[in-house]
Design an enzyme around this catalytic site. Structure first.
Site, short mmCIF file in Angstrom:
data_model
loop_
_atom_site.label_atom_id
_atom_site.label_comp_id
_atom_site.label_asym_id
_atom_site.label_seq_id
_atom_site.Cartn_x
_atom_site.Cartn_y
_atom_site.Cartn_z
N ASP A 79 0.86 -1.19 0.00
CA ASP A 79 0.00 0.00 0.00
C ASP A 79 0.89 1.23 0.00
OD1 ASP A 79 -1.69 2.22 0.98
OD2 ASP A 79 -3.18 0.66 1.32
N HIS B 128 -10.48 -4.89 -2.94
CA HIS B 128 -9.14 -5.14 -2.40
C HIS B 128 -9.22 -5.55 -0.94
CE1 HIS B 128 -10.03 -0.82 -1.97
NE2 HIS B 128 -9.39 -0.89 -0.82
N PHE B 129 -8.25 -6.33 -0.54
CA PHE B 129 -8.09 -6.73 0.85
C PHE B 129 -6.84 -6.05 1.38
CE2 PHE B 129 -11.05 -10.32 1.22
CZ PHE B 129 -11.34 -10.55 -0.11
N HIS B 130 -6.96 -5.39 2.52
CA HIS B 130 -5.79 -4.87 3.23
C HIS B 130 -5.28 -5.98 4.14
CE1 HIS B 130 -6.60 -0.46 2.56
NE2 HIS B 130 -7.84 -0.90 2.43
P1 5GP Z 1 -9.70 1.80 0.73
O1 5GP Z 1 -9.91 3.02 1.59
O2 5GP Z 1 -10.36 1.97 -0.63
O3 5GP Z 1 -10.06 0.52 1.41
O4 5GP Z 1 -8.13 1.71 0.51
C1 5GP Z 1 -7.47 2.09 -0.66
C2 5GP Z 1 -5.99 1.94 -0.38
O5 5GP Z 1 -5.31 2.01 -1.61
C3 5GP Z 1 -5.42 3.03 0.53
O6 5GP Z 1 -4.86 2.43 1.68
C4 5GP Z 1 -4.39 3.72 -0.35
O7 5GP Z 1 -3.22 4.09 0.36
C5 5GP Z 1 -4.10 2.69 -1.42
N1 5GP Z 1 -3.73 3.24 -2.70
C6 5GP Z 1 -4.43 4.19 -3.40
N2 5GP Z 1 -3.80 4.45 -4.55
C7 5GP Z 1 -2.71 3.65 -4.61
C8 5GP Z 1 -1.67 3.49 -5.57
O8 5GP Z 1 -1.63 4.13 -6.62
N3 5GP Z 1 -0.72 2.57 -5.29
C9 5GP Z 1 -0.73 1.84 -4.14
N4 5GP Z 1 0.26 0.96 -3.94
N5 5GP Z 1 -1.70 1.96 -3.20
C10 5GP Z 1 -2.68 2.88 -3.43
#
Ligand code: 5GP
Ligand code: ZN
Length: 141
Positions: free
Chosen positions: A33, A102-104
């Site tokens: 991330d 996506h999964f964190h």
């Molecule tokens: P969400 O809030 O949608 O669950 O999390 C999206 C995640 O994607 C965030 O933690 C953010 O830091 C990550 N993210 C957004 N854009 C990019 C990117 O261009 N590259 C990477 N590696 N991570 C991203």
């Protein structure tokens, strides 16, 4: 394979946008991330553009989720991670900012200060039974 040209994660899948990839298979890829909540915070995403978990069939979900234990093991083996959270947001109200499923995987260590508000409630009279009827009915259970 479905793809959204305006989707940042589709552009990562295609290689148009670089990422720090740690693992991939025919169904998805894992990469760092860009805004880590902890050192080694990973994202695991499907190659196909789907928005939410419930957009998948059970078979697609099984294929996609198969490597999650492997990713968790790598975190425990390589990082100073005593545990990890798997977090998966569906919908803006749930905190989803990138509309590609996506999964964190977030490594956790004692005293890392990460956490979230978790205020357990209580069901009033009849509400649990109503939920069992509604959700159980919808699930055919
Ligand atoms: P969400 O809030 O949608 O669950 O999390 C999206 C995640 O994607 C965030 O933690 C953010 O830091 C990550 N993210 C957004 N854009 C990019 C990117 O261009 N590259 C990477 N590696 N991570 C991203
Ligand atoms: Zn996408």
């Amino acid at each position: 394979m479905s793809r959204d040209p305006d989707c940042i994660f589709c552009r990562i899948v295609s290689g148009e946008i670089p990422c720090h990839k740690v693992y991939e298979n025919e169904h998805g890829l894992a990469f760092l991330d860009v805004g880590p909540l902890a050192d080694g915070h990973l994202l695991w995403i499907p190659r196909e553009h789907v928005v939410a978990l419930d957009d998948l069939t059970e078979s697609q979900a099984a294929d996609l989720c198969r490597p999650l234990p492997r990713l968790g093991r790598a975190m425990r083996d390589v990082l100073p991670a005593e545990g990890y959270n798997v977090l998966q947001n569906n919908g803006r109200v749930a905190g989803q900012e990138v509309m590609h499923l996506h999964f964190h995987l977030i490594p956790r260590t004692q005293g890392d200060g990460l956490g979230y508000r978790w205020h357990p409630g209580r069901y009033g009279p009849g509400r649990a039974e109503a939920l069992v009827a509604a959700l159980g009915g919808a699930l055919g259970g």
